[in-house]
Design a protein around this motif. Structure first.
Motif, PDB file in Angstrom:
ATOM      1  N   ILE A 227     -33.376  23.063  26.559  1.00 18.72           N
ATOM      2  CA  ILE A 227     -32.853  24.401  26.272  1.00 18.72           C
ATOM      3  C   ILE A 227     -31.655  24.262  25.344  1.00 18.72           C
ATOM      4  CG2 ILE A 227     -31.437  24.387  28.383  1.00 18.72           C
ATOM      5  CD1 ILE A 227     -31.781  27.455  28.455  1.00 18.72           C
ATOM      6  N   GLY A 228     -31.545  25.161  24.398  1.00 19.10           N
ATOM      7  CA  GLY A 228     -30.428  25.129  23.463  1.00 19.10           C
ATOM      8  C   GLY A 228     -30.515  26.334  22.535  1.00 19.10           C
ATOM      9  N   SER A 229     -29.503  26.505  21.741  1.00 13.94           N
ATOM     10  CA  SER A 229     -29.504  27.578  20.749  1.00 13.94           C
ATOM     11  C   SER A 229     -30.101  27.030  19.456  1.00 13.94           C
ATOM     12  CB  SER A 229     -28.074  28.077  20.518  1.00 13.94           C
ATOM     13  OG  SER A 229     -28.053  29.070  19.520  1.00 13.94           O
ATOM     14  N   ILE A 298     -34.516  16.680  28.652  1.00 15.79           N
ATOM     15  CA  ILE A 298     -34.366  15.809  27.484  1.00 15.79           C
ATOM     16  C   ILE A 298     -33.351  16.420  26.524  1.00 15.79           C
ATOM     17  CG2 ILE A 298     -36.703  14.868  27.658  1.00 15.79           C
ATOM     18  CD1 ILE A 298     -37.333  16.743  25.157  1.00 15.79           C
ATOM     19  N   ALA A 299     -32.605  15.569  25.836  1.00 18.13           N
ATOM     20  CA  ALA A 299     -31.703  16.014  24.763  1.00 18.13           C
ATOM     21  C   ALA A 299     -31.934  15.090  23.575  1.00 18.13           C
ATOM     22  CB  ALA A 299     -30.249  15.978  25.222  1.00 18.13           C
ATOM     23  N   VAL A 307     -19.153  17.162  22.653  1.00 21.66           N
ATOM     24  CA  VAL A 307     -19.869  17.145  23.925  1.00 21.66           C
ATOM     25  C   VAL A 307     -20.923  18.249  23.942  1.00 21.66           C
ATOM     26  CG1 VAL A 307     -19.640  17.539  26.411  1.00 21.66           C
ATOM     27  CG2 VAL A 307     -17.969  16.119  25.218  1.00 21.66           C
ATOM     28  N   LYS A 308     -22.112  17.945  24.441  1.00 26.50           N
ATOM     29  CA  LYS A 308     -23.202  18.907  24.474  1.00 26.50           C
ATOM     30  C   LYS A 308     -23.226  19.598  25.841  1.00 26.50           C
ATOM     31  CE  LYS A 308     -23.946  16.863  20.580  1.00 26.50           C
ATOM     32  NZ  LYS A 308     -22.992  15.771  20.723  1.00 26.50           N
ATOM     33  N   ILE A 309     -22.959  20.888  25.835  1.00 28.98           N
ATOM     34  CA  ILE A 309     -22.775  21.633  27.072  1.00 28.98           C
ATOM     35  C   ILE A 309     -24.043  21.666  27.923  1.00 28.98           C
ATOM     36  CG2 ILE A 309     -22.130  23.860  28.059  1.00 28.98           C
ATOM     37  CD1 ILE A 309     -19.856  22.359  26.652  1.00 28.98           C
ATOM     38  N   LYS A 310     -25.201  21.777  27.296  1.00 28.05           N
ATOM     39  CA  LYS A 310     -26.444  21.841  28.070  1.00 28.05           C
ATOM     40  C   LYS A 310     -26.711  20.524  28.805  1.00 28.05           C
ATOM     41  CE  LYS A 310     -27.341  26.049  27.047  1.00 28.05           C
ATOM     42  NZ  LYS A 310     -27.024  27.080  28.061  1.00 28.05           N
ATOM     43  N   VAL A 311     -26.241  19.422  28.254  1.00 28.05           N
ATOM     44  CA  VAL A 311     -26.349  18.140  28.964  1.00 28.05           C
ATOM     45  C   VAL A 311     -25.509  18.196  30.237  1.00 28.05           C
ATOM     46  CG1 VAL A 311     -25.832  15.671  28.862  1.00 28.05           C
ATOM     47  CG2 VAL A 311     -26.838  16.815  26.879  1.00 28.05           C
ATOM     48  N   MET A 319     -30.021  16.912  37.630  1.00 26.88           N
ATOM     49  CA  MET A 319     -31.270  16.736  36.898  1.00 26.88           C
ATOM     50  C   MET A 319     -31.287  15.410  36.159  1.00 26.88           C
ATOM     51  SD  MET A 319     -32.961  19.698  34.569  1.00 26.88           S
ATOM     52  CE  MET A 319     -34.742  19.896  34.581  1.00 26.88           C
ATOM     53  N   PRO A 320     -32.311  14.589  36.333  1.00 32.38           N
ATOM     54  CA  PRO A 320     -32.406  13.350  35.557  1.00 32.38           C
ATOM     55  C   PRO A 320     -32.565  13.672  34.072  1.00 32.38           C
ATOM     56  CG  PRO A 320     -34.442  13.738  36.772  1.00 32.38           C
ATOM     57  CD  PRO A 320     -33.462  14.757  37.245  1.00 32.38           C
ATOM     58  N   CYS A 321     -31.801  12.969  33.229  1.00 29.30           N
ATOM     59  CA  CYS A 321     -31.759  13.280  31.793  1.00 29.30           C
ATOM     60  C   CYS A 321     -32.156  12.080  30.946  1.00 29.30           C
ATOM     61  CB  CYS A 321     -30.344  13.714  31.384  1.00 29.30           C
ATOM     62  SG  CYS A 321     -29.769  15.228  32.186  1.00 29.30           S
TER      63      CYS A 321
END
Length: 394
Positions: A227-229, A298-299, A307-311, A319-321
Motif C-alpha cells: 500500500i502506498g500513494s 512487501i516494500a 523513512v517509509k511510513i507504510k513500512v 506483519m512480516p516484511c
C-alpha cells in the motif's frame, strides 16, 4: 511558547504516509505543556484539498489554509531551469500566502516556526521580514536524492537531461535551506548523519511516533500486499519493478498466490491491469484494516529517501516484511528482517517467508517489538520536548 507550523498539504484526512507523519508530529508537539498556542497553516492544492470537516478539534491548535495551483506548466518549468531556480519548490509560492503569513505573524508573536518538509521553506525569507522566531526544518527526506536516482535510471536522453537539471537546482536550494534554519528535525537517522556532514546547525533525530497496536496478524496467511500513494514516483516505480521482475517467479512456485495493491492512483498504473493474481484495490480509507486482511507486506522501493511510513505501519501490527535497501533506509532493524540488495535477494526472501510460517512469526514479532521500543509516543514526546526546550533557551 507560540509555534507556527507550515505544511505543503493538509495533514487531514490521512491519505498517505506524509499526512500520517504530519498528524503524529502535531499530536506530539501539542502535548507539550509549555506550548500555549499552535497555528497550523497548510497549503492545499488540486491533489490535496482542504476539507474542514476532516480536521479534529485539538486544544490550543488553530488550522488555516490557502489554495495554490501547483500543476506543472512547461513554460514555467523552462523559465525556472533557465534562471537556475528549483521548479519543484517555486510552484508552492504565492503572494496571497505570503500576505496571510504576514497577518498571522502580526497577530501572534511566534517563538518558533517549523517547516513540515521542503516545499514551504520558500516562505522563510518572507517570514524573517516580519518575525523574530527561530526556524526549524522537519526533514522528511533528502529531496534531491530522489530526483538524482530517477535521473540515473531514465533511458530517454531528453528526460534524463531535464531530471538532471531539476535535481541540480533542487539540491542547491535544499543545501541552502539546511544551512539557513536554526535547527533541523530529521525523521531518519541516516538523513541526520548526512545533514550533519553539510550543516553546522543543530539537528535532532525525532522519528515519527507510532500508536502501538496489539499484534494481531494471522501468521498462517501468505497473501502478499503493498500500500502506498502512487502519485509518488518511487512507489509507482517500485511496484512495477516487483510485478515485472519478481512476481512471475513467485507465481512459478505458487500459482494460486495473489498480491493486493492499494493506494491513491493505484488503479491508474497500466502495468498492473489484467494480470493473474494482481488485485488492485485503489484508495482505501483505513490502511490498517487493509494490512490485516493480508499476511506478508512487501516494500519493493528502488528509489526514494527517508523513512517509509507504510513500512512502520506494517511492522507496528506485527506483519512480516520483505524490504529493499531503500525501503529500510534510516531504520536499525532487527537481524531477523533481511534487507534485499537485488531482485534475487528479494525473491528468495519472499519465498522463504511464504514457505515457512515460523519465519513469518519470528519476523513479525521482532518487527512489532522494534516499533514498540523505538517509536513509542511517550519516547518521541519526551525527545521533542527536550529538543524544543534546548532551542528556546538559546
Amino acid at each position: 511558547m507560540n509555534i507556527l507550523i507550515l505544511s505543503h498539504k493538509p495533514p487531514f484526512p490521512i491519505i498517505d504516509g506524509g499526512c500520517y507523519a504530519m498528524t503524529q508530529f502535531l499530536k506530539n508537539i501539542s502535548s507539550i505543556e509549555n506550548i500555549e498556542q499552535i497555528e497550523y497553516f497548510s497549503i492545499h492544492t488540486h491533489k490535496h484539498p482542504f476539507i474542514p470537516e476532516e480536521f479534529p478539534q485539538i486544544k490550543n491548535v488553530n488550522f488555516s489554509s490557502s489554495f495554490i495551483d501547483t500543476k506543472i506548466y512547461l513554460i514555467d518549468a523552462l523559465i525556472s531551469l533557465i534562471k537556475k531556480k528549483s521548479y519543484n519548490i517555486s510552484r508552492f509560492y504565492s503572494k496571497s500566502v505570503k500576505k496571510q503569513l504576514e497577518q498571522l505573524c502580526k497577530k501572534m508573536n511566534f517563538d518558533i516556526v517549523i517547516f513540515e518538509g521542503l516545499f514551504t521553506t520558500i516562505y522563510q525569507k518572507d517570514i524573517q521580514g516580519f518575525s523574530n522566531a527561530k526556524f526549524g526544518y522537519r526533514a522528511h527526506n533528502i529531496e534531491h536524492e530522489i530526483w538524482q536516482q530517477l535521473e540515473k535510471k531514465e533511458p530517454n536522453f531528453a528526460k534524463k537531461y531535464f531530471l538532471k537539471l531539476l535535481a541540480k537546482n533542487l539540491k542547491t536550494k535544499e543545501l541552502e535551506l539546511i544551512n539557513s534554519v536554526d535547527f533541523i528535525l530529521p525523521l531518519s537517522s541516516k538523513d541526520e548523519v548526512n545533514i550533519n556532514k553539510i550543516s553546522r546547525n543543530p539537528s535532532f533525530h525525532i522519528p515519527v511516533s507510532i500508536d502501538n497496536q496489539k499484534q494481531k496478524i494471522d501468521f498462517s496467511s501468505i497473501s502478499i500486499c503493498f500500500i502506498g500513494s502512487f502519485n509518488w514516483i518511487p512507489n509507482r516505480e517500485g511496484i512495477v519493478w516487483f510485478i515485472k521482475n519478481i512476481f512471475p517467479r513467485i507465481k512459478e512456485n505458487y500459482p494460486e498466490i495473489s498480491i493486493n495493491i492499494a493506494g491513491i492512483e493505484s488503479e491508474k498504473i497500466n502495468e498492473l491491469k489484467g494480470l493473474d493474481g494482481v488485485n488492485v484495490k485503489g484508495f482505501v480509507k483505513n490502511s490498517s484494516d487493509f494490512l490485516l486482511d493480508n499476511g506478508i507486506f512487501i516494500a519493493p522501493l528502488i528509489s526514494g529517501s527517508g523513512v517509509k511510513i507504510k513500512v512502520l505501519e506494517a511492522l507496528n501490527i506485527g506483519m512480516p516484511c520483505v524490504l529493499t535497501e531503500i525501503a529500510s533506509e534510516g531504520l536499525d532493524l532487527p537481524h531477523s528482517i533481511n534487507i534485499s540488495k537485488t531482485a534475487d535477494d528479494f525473491t528468495n526472501d519472499l519465498l522463504q517467508l511464504i514457505n515457512n510460517e515460523s519465519d513469518r512469526k519470528i519476523r513479525g514479532l521482532d518487527g512489532y517489538s522494534f516499533i514498540k521500543a523505538k517509536f513509542s509516543e511517550n519516547k518521541i514526546n519526551s525527545d521533542l520536548k527536550e529538543c524544543l526546550s534546548s532551542i528556546s533557551s538559546k
